[in-house]
Design a protein around this motif. Sequence first.
Motif, PDB file in Angstrom:
ATOM      1  N   THR A 197       0.845  -1.197   0.000  1.00 15.69           N
ATOM      2  CA  THR A 197       0.000   0.000   0.000  1.00 15.69           C
ATOM      3  C   THR A 197       0.880   1.247   0.000  1.00 15.69           C
ATOM      4  OG1 THR A 197      -1.826  -1.110   1.146  1.00 15.69           O
ATOM      5  CG2 THR A 197      -1.749   1.288   1.291  1.00 15.69           C
ATOM      6  N   ILE A 198       1.934   1.224   0.819  1.00 13.12           N
ATOM      7  CA  ILE A 198       2.887   2.338   0.820  1.00 13.12           C
ATOM      8  C   ILE A 198       3.494   2.503  -0.569  1.00 13.12           C
ATOM      9  CG2 ILE A 198       5.095   3.140   1.756  1.00 13.12           C
ATOM     10  CD1 ILE A 198       4.349   1.724   4.385  1.00 13.12           C
ATOM     11  N   TYR A 199       3.902   1.392  -1.172  1.00 18.30           N
ATOM     12  CA  TYR A 199       4.476   1.412  -2.518  1.00 18.30           C
ATOM     13  C   TYR A 199       3.501   2.016  -3.521  1.00 18.30           C
ATOM     14  CZ  TYR A 199       6.693  -0.549  -6.749  1.00 18.30           C
ATOM     15  OH  TYR A 199       7.283  -0.714  -7.977  1.00 18.30           O
ATOM     16  N   ASP A 208       2.379   5.941  -7.105  1.00 14.95           N
ATOM     17  CA  ASP A 208       1.815   6.028  -8.457  1.00 14.95           C
ATOM     18  C   ASP A 208       0.347   6.436  -8.481  1.00 14.95           C
ATOM     19  OD1 ASP A 208       4.281   5.101  -9.403  1.00 14.95           O
ATOM     20  OD2 ASP A 208       3.648   3.004  -9.274  1.00 14.95           O
ATOM     21  N   LYS A 209      -0.187   6.883  -7.351  1.00 14.30           N
ATOM     22  CA  LYS A 209      -1.640   7.051  -7.280  1.00 14.30           C
ATOM     23  C   LYS A 209      -2.174   8.077  -8.283  1.00 14.30           C
ATOM     24  CE  LYS A 209      -1.031   9.948  -3.149  1.00 14.30           C
ATOM     25  NZ  LYS A 209      -1.264  10.015  -1.691  1.00 14.30           N
ATOM     26  N   LEU A 257      -5.544   3.972  -3.378  1.00 13.87           N
ATOM     27  CA  LEU A 257      -6.705   4.753  -3.822  1.00 13.87           C
ATOM     28  C   LEU A 257      -7.936   4.433  -2.994  1.00 13.87           C
ATOM     29  CD1 LEU A 257      -6.269   4.575  -7.714  1.00 13.87           C
ATOM     30  CD2 LEU A 257      -5.599   6.413  -6.148  1.00 13.87           C
ATOM     31  N   ARG A 258      -8.007   3.216  -2.490  1.00  9.27           N
ATOM     32  CA  ARG A 258      -9.149   2.807  -1.650  1.00  9.27           C
ATOM     33  C   ARG A 258      -9.085   3.486  -0.285  1.00  9.27           C
ATOM     34  NH1 ARG A 258     -12.310   2.167   1.586  1.00  9.27           N
ATOM     35  NH2 ARG A 258     -13.631   0.380   2.129  1.00  9.27           N
ATOM     36  N   PHE A 259      -7.904   3.552   0.313  1.00 13.31           N
ATOM     37  CA  PHE A 259      -7.778   4.074   1.674  1.00 13.31           C
ATOM     38  C   PHE A 259      -7.631   5.593   1.708  1.00 13.31           C
ATOM     39  CE2 PHE A 259      -5.430  -0.156   2.652  1.00 13.31           C
ATOM     40  CZ  PHE A 259      -6.634  -0.839   2.610  1.00 13.31           C
ATOM     41  N   ARG A 260      -6.980   6.166   0.709  1.00 13.79           N
ATOM     42  CA  ARG A 260      -6.751   7.598   0.600  1.00 13.79           C
ATOM     43  C   ARG A 260      -6.180   8.179   1.907  1.00 13.79           C
ATOM     44  NH1 ARG A 260      -8.848   9.727  -4.102  1.00 13.79           N
ATOM     45  NH2 ARG A 260     -10.193   8.320  -5.300  1.00 13.79           N
ATOM     46  N   GLN A 296      -4.481   4.662   9.308  1.00  9.23           N
ATOM     47  CA  GLN A 296      -5.331   3.845  10.180  1.00  9.23           C
ATOM     48  C   GLN A 296      -5.366   2.396   9.696  1.00  9.23           C
ATOM     49  OE1 GLN A 296      -5.872   7.010   9.190  1.00  9.23           O
ATOM     50  NE2 GLN A 296      -7.698   7.888  10.158  1.00  9.23           N
ATOM     51  N   TRP A 297      -5.488   2.215   8.377  1.00 11.08           N
ATOM     52  CA  TRP A 297      -5.482   0.864   7.812  1.00 11.08           C
ATOM     53  C   TRP A 297      -4.136   0.188   8.038  1.00 11.08           C
ATOM     54  CZ3 TRP A 297      -9.377  -2.031   5.709  1.00 11.08           C
ATOM     55  CH2 TRP A 297     -10.572  -1.382   5.431  1.00 11.08           C
TER      56      TRP A 297
END
Length: 263
Positions: free
Chosen positions: A160-162, A166-167, A180-183, A188-189
């Motif tokens: 997710t960090i990676y 590229d988001k 993109l899901r967590f934004r 927190q996730w």
Amino acid sequence: YLPCTWSIGLAAEPGCLPDFPMLSLFGVGAVLMRGAGCTINDMWDRDYDRKVTRTANRPLAAGDISTFQSFIFLGGQLSLALCVLLCLNYYSIVLGAASLSLVITYPLMKRITYWPQLVLGLTFNWGALLGWSAIKGSCEWSVCLPLYFAGVMWTLLYDTIYAHQDKKDDIIIGVKSTALRFREDTKQWLSGFSLAMLLSLCITGVNCNQTFPYYSAVAAIGAHLAHQIYTLDIDKPEDCWKKFTSNRTVGVLLFTGIVFGNL
């Protein structure tokens, strides 16, 4: 490779070092299968990669090699990986072969779901099952499943960090990711994934009678991940890359804890 080293280390008899010839065999196999996964990923994503600044220079995307050449290269990687797999017991051969469908399909998940990192975790941590079976002849599920789950949670964290690198490009080309899901809720996730990972590692240790050095390593991993998440800047690609690569420390810490825990 790291989940494999953990599993092989945990499968070692108390008072003994892990099986280093087996670690070497899995090291070769991991390079080959991770490499095959990267080849497949680049084959699936060559059109996407051309549109992302960070990946535009990959050989297929840049046109340095052809699709046919990449198929030949992939065939060589998989053939050599099969040679490694055939060195193991029958149970492990079947278990290892079962991961191939994940290796082939996980690069497609970014087109389908915002959770491709979950499928990546299921794929990349298969060694947590295979390492144990290679030593013991079968899986001790009370140990292997929590270890596998811990690895999946770890992959969700670091990938997710990676993905935050590229988001902006991913939004433009229509690729999905947990970033993109967590934004803005990403930290927190990531904290939740870290807690789940640490709890699973503790359960693994209890179920295979690990000792104080192992739990000390788990505690050190917890401190490392807490610092990593607290200082993470998801809007700075260079910081995301730095935090992503720092996860090598997690693997080294746990394996060191396993070795000294066994001794």
